[in-house]
Design an enzyme around this catalytic site. Sequence first.
Site, PDB file in Angstrom:
ATOM      1  N   ASP A   1       0.852  -1.177   0.000  1.00 56.56           N
ATOM      2  CA  ASP A   1       0.000   0.000   0.000  1.00 56.56           C
ATOM      3  C   ASP A   1       0.894   1.235   0.000  1.00 56.56           C
ATOM      4  O   ASP A   1       1.913   1.266   0.692  1.00 56.56           O
ATOM      5  CB  ASP A   1      -0.916   0.017   1.219  1.00 56.56           C
ATOM      6  CG  ASP A   1      -2.038   1.022   1.051  1.00 56.56           C
ATOM      7  OD1 ASP A   1      -3.024   0.697   0.359  1.00 56.56           O
ATOM      8  OD2 ASP A   1      -1.909   2.147   1.572  1.00 56.56           O
ATOM      9  N   THR A   2       0.511   2.231  -0.776  1.00 61.13           N
ATOM     10  CA  THR A   2       1.301   3.458  -0.896  1.00 61.13           C
ATOM     11  C   THR A   2       0.437   4.665  -0.575  1.00 61.13           C
ATOM     12  O   THR A   2      -0.709   4.744  -1.018  1.00 61.13           O
ATOM     13  CB  THR A   2       1.862   3.612  -2.333  1.00 61.13           C
ATOM     14  OG1 THR A   2       2.666   2.464  -2.633  1.00 61.13           O
ATOM     15  CG2 THR A   2       2.707   4.867  -2.475  1.00 61.13           C
TER      16      THR A   2
END
Length: 188
Positions: A69-70
Amino acid sequence: MSKLILASASPRRKELLGKIGIKFEIVPAKGEEKITKTAPWDVVEELSFQKAKEIAEMQTEECIVIGADTVVAKDEQIMGKPKDDEDAFRMLSEISGNTHQVYTGVTMIRTGSNETVVSFAEKTDVLLYEMTEEEIRSYIASGEGRDKAGSYGVQGDFAIYVKGITGDYYNVVGLPIGKVYQQLKQLL
């Protein structure tokens, strides 16, 4: 060698993971993201774990699942994907001419009798040139940043506004592939 699964539908992550040269499957996590933390570093680790765990629990044979996840953050305030063009304008205006951070959390779960969980987060500083209102609106109209944290994609046309990057470039794209590779070598 264990089967490798990427728990993401991101074309950028698929492309980056492909650079390792190991075959993998894509099984995107679909569960609802539950955020209980506030610091960007903790949030991306938490979300990457949720994605990897969801897919790992569905497996019947030993494998390694990678969740990621960014987020983009300015002054520790997380900027997710834009809700609409005005939200994108707000985000891009805030980071224009400033340094912000991109955090990517990665969780790798080896399933089976020897279950192992490895989680980490990577932070990269990104400094942007000042953008005019016209440049921001033009970029938004291109649609390139519509599905991206912080409303931009560093690997696309937005590159002309990037003054400097301190840290892992690929982290900004969506997967710190060097660190992923080093961790995978230990799990395989």
